[in-house]
Design a protein around this motif. Structure first.
Motif, PDB file in Angstrom:
ATOM      1  N   LEU A 128      35.904  44.968  43.367  1.00 49.86           N
ATOM      2  CA  LEU A 128      35.323  45.076  42.030  1.00 49.86           C
ATOM      3  C   LEU A 128      36.212  44.401  40.991  1.00 49.86           C
ATOM      4  O   LEU A 128      35.732  43.651  40.128  1.00 49.86           O
ATOM      5  N   ALA A 129      37.504  44.691  41.048  1.00 51.06           N
ATOM      6  CA  ALA A 129      38.441  44.165  40.059  1.00 51.06           C
ATOM      7  C   ALA A 129      38.470  42.645  40.060  1.00 51.06           C
ATOM      8  O   ALA A 129      38.678  42.023  39.009  1.00 51.06           O
ATOM      9  N   GLU A 130      38.262  42.052  41.222  1.00 50.58           N
ATOM     10  CA  GLU A 130      38.317  40.596  41.331  1.00 50.58           C
ATOM     11  C   GLU A 130      36.958  39.935  41.122  1.00 50.58           C
ATOM     12  O   GLU A 130      36.834  38.719  41.247  1.00 50.58           O
ATOM     13  N   SER A 131      35.952  40.753  40.796  1.00 47.86           N
ATOM     14  CA  SER A 131      34.610  40.227  40.554  1.00 47.86           C
ATOM     15  C   SER A 131      34.162  40.419  39.108  1.00 47.86           C
ATOM     16  O   SER A 131      33.134  39.861  38.711  1.00 47.86           O
ATOM     17  N   VAL A 175      42.521  50.904  36.537  1.00 47.19           N
ATOM     18  CA  VAL A 175      43.855  50.770  35.956  1.00 47.19           C
ATOM     19  C   VAL A 175      44.838  50.163  36.947  1.00 47.19           C
ATOM     20  O   VAL A 175      45.567  49.214  36.625  1.00 47.19           O
ATOM     21  N   VAL A 176      44.872  50.693  38.162  1.00 45.71           N
ATOM     22  CA  VAL A 176      45.809  50.184  39.177  1.00 45.71           C
ATOM     23  C   VAL A 176      45.531  48.715  39.464  1.00 45.71           C
ATOM     24  O   VAL A 176      46.464  47.909  39.630  1.00 45.71           O
ATOM     25  N   SER A 177      44.259  48.347  39.516  1.00 49.04           N
ATOM     26  CA  SER A 177      43.901  46.957  39.819  1.00 49.04           C
ATOM     27  C   SER A 177      44.434  45.980  38.794  1.00 49.04           C
ATOM     28  O   SER A 177      44.659  44.808  39.092  1.00 49.04           O
ATOM     29  N   HIS A 178      44.652  46.427  37.552  1.00 47.01           N
ATOM     30  CA  HIS A 178      45.158  45.537  36.514  1.00 47.01           C
ATOM     31  C   HIS A 178      46.651  45.693  36.261  1.00 47.01           C
ATOM     32  O   HIS A 178      47.241  44.869  35.577  1.00 47.01           O
ATOM     33  N   LEU A 179      47.243  46.722  36.832  1.00 48.43           N
ATOM     34  CA  LEU A 179      48.688  46.888  36.675  1.00 48.43           C
ATOM     35  C   LEU A 179      49.476  46.178  37.774  1.00 48.43           C
ATOM     36  O   LEU A 179      50.677  45.965  37.631  1.00 48.43           O
ATOM     37  N   TYR A 180      48.802  45.823  38.855  1.00 47.99           N
ATOM     38  CA  TYR A 180      49.492  45.176  39.979  1.00 47.99           C
ATOM     39  C   TYR A 180      48.839  43.832  40.278  1.00 47.99           C
ATOM     40  O   TYR A 180      47.619  43.685  40.174  1.00 47.99           O
ATOM     41  N   PRO A 181      49.632  42.839  40.656  1.00 49.53           N
ATOM     42  CA  PRO A 181      49.108  41.492  40.898  1.00 49.53           C
ATOM     43  C   PRO A 181      48.245  41.418  42.149  1.00 49.53           C
ATOM     44  O   PRO A 181      48.241  42.325  42.985  1.00 49.53           O
ATOM     45  N   GLY A 241      42.422  39.532  54.011  1.00 43.21           N
ATOM     46  CA  GLY A 241      41.174  39.449  53.253  1.00 43.21           C
ATOM     47  C   GLY A 241      40.542  40.799  52.982  1.00 43.21           C
ATOM     48  O   GLY A 241      40.597  41.698  53.814  1.00 43.21           O
ATOM     49  N   ARG A 242      39.925  40.909  51.812  1.00 43.90           N
ATOM     50  CA  ARG A 242      39.315  42.169  51.410  1.00 43.90           C
ATOM     51  C   ARG A 242      38.020  42.452  52.156  1.00 43.90           C
ATOM     52  O   ARG A 242      37.755  43.583  52.571  1.00 43.90           O
ATOM     53  N   ILE A 243      37.180  41.425  52.307  1.00 40.74           N
ATOM     54  CA  ILE A 243      35.827  41.631  52.822  1.00 40.74           C
ATOM     55  C   ILE A 243      35.850  42.061  54.283  1.00 40.74           C
ATOM     56  O   ILE A 243      35.194  43.044  54.670  1.00 40.74           O
ATOM     57  N   LYS A 293      32.142  37.419  49.654  1.00 41.32           N
ATOM     58  CA  LYS A 293      33.189  36.501  50.098  1.00 41.32           C
ATOM     59  C   LYS A 293      34.463  36.792  49.319  1.00 41.32           C
ATOM     60  O   LYS A 293      34.466  37.506  48.325  1.00 41.32           O
ATOM     61  N   GLU A 294      35.543  36.220  49.793  1.00 41.04           N
ATOM     62  CA  GLU A 294      36.835  36.463  49.155  1.00 41.04           C
ATOM     63  C   GLU A 294      36.874  35.838  47.761  1.00 41.04           C
ATOM     64  O   GLU A 294      36.290  34.784  47.518  1.00 41.04           O
ATOM     65  N   SER A 295      37.566  36.507  46.860  1.00 37.22           N
ATOM     66  CA  SER A 295      37.668  36.017  45.488  1.00 37.22           C
ATOM     67  C   SER A 295      38.588  34.804  45.406  1.00 37.22           C
ATOM     68  O   SER A 295      39.451  34.592  46.262  1.00 37.22           O
ATOM     69  N   ASP A 296      38.397  34.036  44.348  1.00 35.98           N
ATOM     70  CA  ASP A 296      39.259  32.876  44.120  1.00 35.98           C
ATOM     71  C   ASP A 296      40.717  33.315  43.934  1.00 35.98           C
ATOM     72  O   ASP A 296      41.639  32.633  44.388  1.00 35.98           O
ATOM     73  N   SER A 297      40.918  34.434  43.247  1.00 32.90           N
ATOM     74  CA  SER A 297      42.288  34.888  43.001  1.00 32.90           C
ATOM     75  C   SER A 297      42.989  35.264  44.300  1.00 32.90           C
ATOM     76  O   SER A 297      44.186  35.000  44.469  1.00 32.90           O
ATOM     77  N   PHE A 298      42.252  35.834  45.261  1.00 35.44           N
ATOM     78  CA  PHE A 298      42.874  36.158  46.549  1.00 35.44           C
ATOM     79  C   PHE A 298      43.197  34.889  47.314  1.00 35.44           C
ATOM     80  O   PHE A 298      44.279  34.764  47.908  1.00 35.44           O
TER      81      PHE A 298
END
Length: 405
Positions: free
Chosen positions: A131-134, A332-338, A81-83, A193-198
């Motif tokens: 940030l990328a997931e929000s 950029v990195v956040s959108h180049l990698y899943p 988890g990120r948080i 909290k953790e993002s839905d995508s995670f």
């Protein structure tokens, strides 16, 4: 978790505001902590009787800690988890910085800075991933620029605190302010909290460095981005550590390093703000292309000033282009990698840049000892050209709406 509103809207919902508040505060205070060492170094050298090599190793050990922490916590963030992991990194770098208050020998200094590097190195990629997931892709460049600007504001706060604290209370007391970020942890744990995508990716094979090099195309992309990150950090350290001294010596100017630094930092903030908007509007190739070309040209402009005022103006302009790109890397990195390797990718790529690029100060010092100022300018300019070539060769950046694998 609520994701961004429609891309064309500039409105941030309540959760997004909390994400921005947490990440900007974290990055700003982290950069403040890191800059404390720069301002306290001369006092540490004098009190502990350090040689130049011993003092130089403090930064080297910090950079090594950042690489190790970046890798470890990037993987951990993708797996658990990120948080939670974000708060761990903040706690480590804050406590390790505050522990410098008790450092009265070189060994303790090394240990504290290594641990601070581990925490600081882990924070960047995780914060950018949050940030990328929000936020939607169309907003991320601008939002990331706010985080980068917060980091520069942290440097200015460090400048002011150092000027007030070191002459009166000594360098030990300065590092006590490094524990302030601990208070951010309570806000993050309560409101983020953790993002839905995670959550959806939790069944995937998360946090694997091997995934960054899984195919020749992905491996090339990863290495190319590492080269860009190395150049970014090398240019920053070259600009902040050496160019003021070079220009003052060559032009017989009396401008203080603090005046140069503040002017340059303000230029960097303006550059980050502009770069974020260009990234969102025109895409990464044009955004990085414009800034890299002007960075390569800008170092030569530093030979033009003839007085203190013009040097400050030129420093701000060079700072605008040379470090305006910094926050864009996370976007950029956040959108180049899943999702399953996003934090790992951010931390591995940027902390490789920090670790290797940080040696630029040593390289520039060697060039000055054996060659001349123009050779330094050519060296820095060539680095930006190499970064430009690397960026243009990344196939996934060849369109405005760049995609991930």
């Amino acid at each position: 978790m609520k994701l961004a509103a429609e891309p064309q809207s500039n409105h941030l919902d309540s959760y997004q505001k909390k994400v921005v508040a947490s990440t900007t505060a974290g990055f700003g205070l982290e950069n403040m902590d890191i800059m404390f060492l720069s301002f306290a170094l001369s006092s540490i050298i004098a009190q502990l009787g350090l040689t130049g090599t011993q003092a130089g190793m403090i930064s080297t050990i910090t950079n090594i800690g950042m690489l190790i922490g970046g890798i470890f916590f990037g993987i951990l963030a993708d797996r658990v988890g990120r948080i939670k992991t974000f708060t761990y990194t903040i706690f480590i770098f804050a406590v390790a910085t505050g522990a410098m208050y008790f450092a009265n020998n070189l060994t303790t200094v090394y240990i504290c800075r290594f641990l601070a590097g581990i925490g600081g190195g882990g924070e960047y990629g995780i914060g950018m991933t949050v940030l990328a997931e929000s936020f939607s892709k169309s907003k991320l460049g601008r939002i990331s620029s706010w985080v980068g600007m917060a980091g520069q504001m942290g440097a200015i706060v460090a400048t002011v605190l150092a000027a007030l604290i070191i002459p009166t209370l000594g360098w030990h007391a300065l590092f006590l302010f490094g524990v302030i970020p601990v208070f951010i942890i309570f806000f993050i744990r309560r409101h983020l909290k953790e993002s839905d995508s995670f959550i959806k990716s939790s069944n995937e094979k998360n946090g694997s460095i091997k995934e960054l090099f899984e195919t020749p195309k992905i491996a090339y992309q990863t290495v190319a981005l590492m080269i860009m990150a190395i150049v970014q950090i090398a240019g920053y350290f070259g600009l902040m550590n050496w160019l003021p001294t070079i220009m003052q010596k060559q032009l017989n100017l009396t401008v203080s390093s603090s005046t140069w630094m503040i002017a340059t930092i303000l230029g960097m903030c303006a550059g980050m703000f502009t770069f974020g908007m260009i990234l969102d509007k025109l895409g990464p190739r044009l955004a990085f292309g414009i800034f890299l070309v002007f960075s390569a040209i800008g170092v030569y402009v530093l030979t033009l000033p003839t007085n203190m005022a013009s040097l400050i103006v030129v420093g701000a302009v060079v700072g605008y282009f040379s470090n305006g790109m910094f926050a864009g890397y996370g976007a950029v990195v956040s959108h180049l990698y899943p999702t399953e390797i996003r934090a790992t990718a951010n931390n591995v790529i940027m902390n490789t840049g920090r670790c290797i690029g940080g040696f630029s100060s040593l390289v520039i010092g060697w060039i000055l000892d054996n060659h001349n100022v123009m050779t330094v300018m050519i060296f820095i300019s060539t680095l930006y050209i190499i970064s430009l070539i690397a960026m243009l060769s990344i196939s996934n950046l060849r369109q405005k709406n760049y995609r991930q694998f």
